[in-house]
Scaffold this motif. Sequence first.
Motif, short mmCIF file in Angstrom:
data_model
loop_
_atom_site.label_atom_id
_atom_site.label_comp_id
_atom_site.label_asym_id
_atom_site.label_seq_id
_atom_site.Cartn_x
_atom_site.Cartn_y
_atom_site.Cartn_z
N ILE A 30 -3.91 5.81 -6.96
CA ILE A 30 -3.10 5.86 -5.74
C ILE A 30 -3.21 7.26 -5.17
O ILE A 30 -3.20 8.25 -5.90
CB ILE A 30 -1.65 5.45 -6.02
CG1 ILE A 30 -1.62 3.94 -6.33
CG2 ILE A 30 -0.74 5.79 -4.84
CD1 ILE A 30 -0.29 3.34 -6.55
N LYS A 31 -3.33 7.35 -3.86
CA LYS A 31 -3.50 8.64 -3.20
C LYS A 31 -2.12 9.20 -2.89
O LYS A 31 -1.52 8.92 -1.84
CB LYS A 31 -4.34 8.50 -1.92
CG LYS A 31 -5.66 7.79 -2.14
CD LYS A 31 -6.46 8.36 -3.31
CE LYS A 31 -7.79 7.65 -3.47
NZ LYS A 31 -8.27 7.63 -4.82
N TRP A 32 -1.60 9.98 -3.83
CA TRP A 32 -0.26 10.55 -3.71
C TRP A 32 -0.25 11.67 -2.68
O TRP A 32 -1.23 12.39 -2.51
CB TRP A 32 0.23 11.07 -5.05
CG TRP A 32 0.26 10.02 -6.12
CD1 TRP A 32 -0.59 9.91 -7.18
CD2 TRP A 32 1.15 8.91 -6.22
NE1 TRP A 32 -0.27 8.81 -7.93
CE2 TRP A 32 0.79 8.17 -7.37
CE3 TRP A 32 2.23 8.47 -5.44
CZ2 TRP A 32 1.47 7.03 -7.76
CZ3 TRP A 32 2.90 7.32 -5.85
CH2 TRP A 32 2.53 6.62 -6.98
N LYS A 33 0.87 11.82 -2.03
CA LYS A 33 1.04 12.94 -1.10
C LYS A 33 1.04 14.23 -1.89
O LYS A 33 1.51 14.27 -3.03
CB LYS A 33 2.35 12.79 -0.33
CG LYS A 33 2.35 11.59 0.59
CD LYS A 33 3.66 11.45 1.31
CE LYS A 33 3.62 10.23 2.23
NZ LYS A 33 4.83 10.08 3.01
N ALA A 34 0.52 15.28 -1.29
CA ALA A 34 0.37 16.56 -1.99
C ALA A 34 1.69 17.06 -2.56
O ALA A 34 1.73 17.62 -3.66
CB ALA A 34 -0.23 17.61 -1.06
N ASP A 35 2.79 16.83 -1.86
CA ASP A 35 4.10 17.30 -2.33
C ASP A 35 4.70 16.40 -3.40
O ASP A 35 5.79 16.68 -3.90
CB ASP A 35 5.06 17.47 -1.15
CG ASP A 35 5.36 16.17 -0.43
OD1 ASP A 35 4.62 15.18 -0.62
OD2 ASP A 35 6.33 16.14 0.34
N GLN A 36 4.02 15.29 -3.77
CA GLN A 36 4.57 14.36 -4.76
C GLN A 36 3.69 14.23 -6.00
O GLN A 36 3.98 13.43 -6.87
CB GLN A 36 4.76 12.99 -4.13
CG GLN A 36 5.84 12.99 -3.07
CD GLN A 36 6.19 11.60 -2.62
OE1 GLN A 36 5.99 10.63 -3.35
NE2 GLN A 36 6.75 11.48 -1.44
N GLU A 37 2.61 14.98 -6.07
CA GLU A 37 1.72 14.84 -7.23
C GLU A 37 2.32 15.47 -8.46
O GLU A 37 3.15 16.29 -8.44
CB GLU A 37 0.36 15.48 -6.92
CG GLU A 37 -0.40 14.64 -5.91
CD GLU A 37 -1.81 15.14 -5.71
OE1 GLU A 37 -2.62 14.85 -6.58
OE2 GLU A 37 -2.06 15.80 -4.70
N SER B 260 0.86 -1.18 0.00
CA SER B 260 0.00 0.00 0.00
C SER B 260 0.89 1.23 0.00
O SER B 260 1.83 1.32 0.79
CB SER B 260 -0.91 0.03 1.23
OG SER B 260 -1.67 1.23 1.23
N ALA B 261 0.60 2.15 -0.90
CA ALA B 261 1.39 3.38 -0.99
C ALA B 261 0.55 4.62 -0.76
O ALA B 261 1.03 5.73 -0.92
CB ALA B 261 2.06 3.46 -2.36
N ASN B 262 -0.71 4.45 -0.38
CA ASN B 262 -1.57 5.61 -0.20
C ASN B 262 -1.09 6.49 0.94
O ASN B 262 -0.53 6.02 1.93
CB ASN B 262 -3.01 5.19 0.07
CG ASN B 262 -3.75 4.86 -1.21
OD1 ASN B 262 -3.22 5.00 -2.31
ND2 ASN B 262 -4.98 4.42 -1.07
N ASP B 263 -1.35 7.78 0.81
CA ASP B 263 -1.02 8.77 1.83
C ASP B 263 -1.91 8.52 3.05
O ASP B 263 -3.11 8.79 3.02
CB ASP B 263 -1.25 10.17 1.27
CG ASP B 263 -0.98 11.27 2.27
OD1 ASP B 263 -0.53 10.98 3.39
OD2 ASP B 263 -1.23 12.44 1.91
N ALA B 264 -1.32 7.99 4.12
CA ALA B 264 -2.08 7.64 5.32
C ALA B 264 -2.50 8.85 6.14
O ALA B 264 -3.37 8.74 7.00
CB ALA B 264 -1.30 6.66 6.18
N GLU B 265 -1.89 10.00 5.88
CA GLU B 265 -2.35 11.20 6.58
C GLU B 265 -3.71 11.63 6.06
O GLU B 265 -4.57 12.05 6.82
CB GLU B 265 -1.32 12.33 6.42
CG GLU B 265 -0.07 12.09 7.24
CD GLU B 265 0.89 13.27 7.16
OE1 GLU B 265 0.43 14.42 6.98
OE2 GLU B 265 2.09 13.02 7.30
#
Length: 186
Positions: free
Chosen positions: A179-186, A75-80
């Motif tokens: 995949i729910k990428w982190k905001a700083d990685q989109e 799982s790579a989704n942004d857990a925050e």
Amino acid sequence: MAVSPPVCDFGAAWHDFALPTGDGQVVTLANVAGARGTLVMFICNHCPYVRAILDRILRDAHDLMDQGIGVVAISANDAETYPQDGPAEMARLASDAGFRFPYLYDSTQQIARAYGAECTPDFFGYNSAGQLQYRGRLDASGRNPAPDDARRELYEAMVMIAETGAGPRDQVASMGCSIKWKADQE
């Protein structure tokens, strides 16, 4: 939003990793690679596509493991943003559902990016030499209940890879949640 990944890039090399399970045990690619091939799955807890087929994912993964094919889920989704996809919830799901394979958390999302994962579920089937031979769907039913006679496309492809080293040339891409990428990685 539903996403479909690109078709298989035959022969592409797998990517090494050292990632923790939900309970913190670090697992590497070498720990999970199978003598007859390896299936790397990108999944998550909350995705309705994954939830709808989880029983079939487990059936096929466990049957493949019994044939000497290594299996791992990541799982790579942004857990925050999606706390239900965080390590504690992953460990709970793995235990409750009876995963016999490691379920790893890619907190930096670097491994998902290296593999080119785009959705959950996203399946990568490798031969024993670590060459990509399958990037398709589990079966034709998508998020729907599978009919009893549904062809087990992922399972059949991985058995073919184990026996011949090559995957089927005709593959249908998986479909799932992005995949729910982190905001700083989109």
